[in-house]
Design a protein around this motif. Structure first.
Motif: not given
Length: 618
Positions: A501-506
């Motif tokens: 999720k963090e990778y996708a948002n960034k």
């Protein structure tokens, strides 16, 4: 001259004012004082702090100043024919047979002038001042009844009760000596400038410089040489005593230079040249020029970095590694521990797990962070081209080579880190050359026999099982052991799904710089987390980039993500993108992970396969 450096000493008070008037009329900046013999010497000593460099004096006074070794140049005031004739005119009332008693240098040339003019004069020369009375007595014994000369001569004649006349210095002789003094002063100033310039060059030279005379006695030593040798107050000592390992005898005996030698000094090695000093064909001493080898290596590293390594920079740090999962935090912690060492590191991980990001982060966390970071993908280039890229080549090494030659990547990485990605794809020949670099810390360019020392840290990376490659004899076991000093396995994305999720948002934030506000729905996030991501972070990044372009909504749905993942299946076949991925994965499986074999199965070359894998995130 500004701030006069000339002192004009006259032997009588009668000459003092006259000399001042003559020099003033000619606007000559010269100090005039009365002084003879020892009083003149003391006068010079008083003026030395004021910068006096040239002294004009007459007769024995000039000898006294010279013999005092005060470090000044002495110009002797001559007696001209005019001075002599004027003195004779004054002396004719005392007699008609005249003797001149003086130092020979004072009356040089007047003897000839006297004969031409038909004047009957006898010349008696003084060698030392203390002989003056004896020389005057000799002249009297030979029938001369009038004595001419300087102060000492007149004093001696009067003591013997013989008529005598003082030879005054006229305008011509005063100016002749004055101009000569000024000329000498200017010559001294020029010479002093040259000396100061030479001293500045020598004193601030980065090399150590020692000069010796014909006997090997040290005559000068610059600050750098004193620091390197640790010699204190070395001037006056024989260099053999202080530095027996220098072996300067050959240069001093044969008068031939000995260049670029390595000699021992206090247990360390210095790079040294010994040069004879020849003056008009005669040996005048020697110069020793030297530098510590360690200092040369530092300078070489600095030059290499400045000239070659521009652009080879590690931009990533551990801050660029996202996620808070236990797996990634453990990998980061271990990488930081490895970074503070200088050992070789082997990064293991599937494609797209961020091996280069870790390599750059390790470099920037190490003592080599100010040095270059050179990255090379061993799978992206044919073996022949890879060899010249890694090790460099000289002019004319092969057809099509740069006419000036080219430094290899190991040379460019000197003082820093070289990252060898896809190390398993390195062919056997280049594996051997790499092993030699690791063992000897030197490289030899193609077409050359010159050994170039390199100081690099190697971080290698692969997504293959090197143990299996070693057992199959496709990878050298000795090279594997050299590289596998510190091993770090990077977790695949499927094992740390909490970070997705963090990778996708960034990545979405990065790709939608001018269209902010896009977010993933819960279903979209769950779909991203369910996917196995065989291409790991790189595949996720490519997917998010497609989503950012294709999705027109602020809230990105599960269906939009599924479309971009090519996960929608028909009853007959998968999408072409998924099919292409499957074909490559199948070929890699048959080839047991060997990209070159997989490329043959697919009917494409290895570099094309590598580009496809990069594009598809495999």
């Amino acid at each position: 001259m500004e701030n006069s450096r000339c002192l004009y000493l006259v032997p009588s008070l009668s000459m003092l004012e006259y000399t001042k008037r003559v020099l003033k009329a000619e606007k000559l900046d010269i100090i005039v004082e009365h002084g003879i013999l020892q009083s003149a010497v003391e006068m010079v000593r008083e003026y030395l702090p004021k910068g006096i460099e040239v002294v004009v004096a007459r007769g024995k006074t000039s000898r006294a100043v010279t013999d005092a070794n005060l470090g000044v140049s002495v110009v002797e005031l001559p007696i001209t024919a005019f001075d002599l004739l004027y003195a004779m005119d004054k002396a004719k009332v005392y007699g008609n047979k005249v003797a001149v008693v003086a130092f020979q240098s004072m009356v040089l040339g007047i003897e000839s002038v006297a004969r031409i003019m038909g004047v009957d004069i006898g010349f008696f020369f003084i060698d030392k001042g203390e002989e003056t009375e004896a020389v005057v007595a000799k002249a009297i014994s030979e029938g001369y009844n009038v004595i001419l000369g300087g102060t000492l001569t007149v004093t001696a004649a009067k003591a013997l009760k013989v008529p005598a006349a003082f030879i005054e210095s006229g305008k011509e002789s005063i100016l002749q000596a004055a101009y000569e003094a000024l000329r000498v002063g200017k010559a001294i100033e020029k010479e002093k400038y040259k000396r100061e310039m030479f001293a500045a060059v020598v004193d601030y030279a980065s090399d150590g410089i020692i000069t010796v005379d014909t006997e090997g006695i040290i005559t000068s030593i610059n600050p750098r040489a004193s620091k390197i040798t640790k010699f204190k107050n070395a001037i006056g000592y024989n260099i053999k005593t202080l530095w027996p390992g220098l072996q300067l005898d050959k240069t001093m005996k044969n008068h031939q230079p000995e260049l670029n030698q390595i000699v021992e000094l206090h247990g360390t090695q210095v790079y040294c040249s010994k040069l004879p000093v020849m003056v008009n064909g005669h040996f005048g001493g020697a110069v020793v020029n030297f530098q510590e080898i360690s200092r040369i290596q530092q300078l070489e590293a600095s030059i290499r970095k400045e000239i070659y390594a521009k652009g080879h920079i590690a931009r990533m740090t551990f801050e660029n590694i996202w996620g808070n999962s236990l797996q990634i935090n453990k990998a980061i912690e271990m990488a930081k521990e490895y970074a503070i060492t200088d050992s070789n590191i082997l990064l293991l991980g599937e494609t797209g797990t961020g091996k280069e990001v870790f390599a750059q982060s390790i470099h920037n966390h190490s003592i080599r962070k100010k040095g270059p970071f050179v990255a090379v993908n061993c799978a992206a280039l044919p073996s022949q081209l890879l060899e010249s890229e890694l090790f460099g080549y000289v002019k004319g090494a092969f057809t099509g080579a740069n006419k000036e030659g080219k430094p290899g990547l190991f040379e460019l990485a000197h003082g820093g880190t070289i990252f060898l990605d896809e190390i398993a794809e390195l062919d056997y020949v280049n594996q051997g050359r790499l092993l030699r670099v690791l063992q000897e810390r030197t490289v030899v360019r193609l077409g050359s026999d010159t050994v170039v020392p390199v100081n690099v840290r190697i971080i290698a990376a692969t997504n293959k099982d090197l143990n299996m490659a070693v057992s199959e004899k496709t990878f050298r076991d000795d090279l594997f052991y050299r590289l596998n000093v510190l091993k770090l396995a990077l977790p695949p994305l499927r094992e740390r799904k909490s970070d997705i999720k963090e990778y996708a948002n960034k990545y979405m934030e990065y790709y939608t710089t001018f269209d902010t506000g896009k977010n993933f729905s819960k279903g979209a996030v769950k779909l991203l987390e369910r996917f196995d991501w065989p291409g790991n972070i790189r595949q996720l990044q490519n997917t998010i980039q497609r989503v950012s372009v294709l999705s027109k909504n602020k809230m990105i749905s599960e269906a939009e993500v599924a479309q971009c993942l090519d996960m929608i299946e028909t009853k007959t076949n998968k999408t072409s993108l998924a099919q292409e991925i499957d074909e490559i994965l199948e070929a890699l499986k048959k080839a047991k992970g060997k990209q070159s074999e997989a490329a043959k199965i697919l009917g494409i070359n290895r570099s094309t396969l590598w580009r496809k894998m990069q594009r598809l995130g495999i």
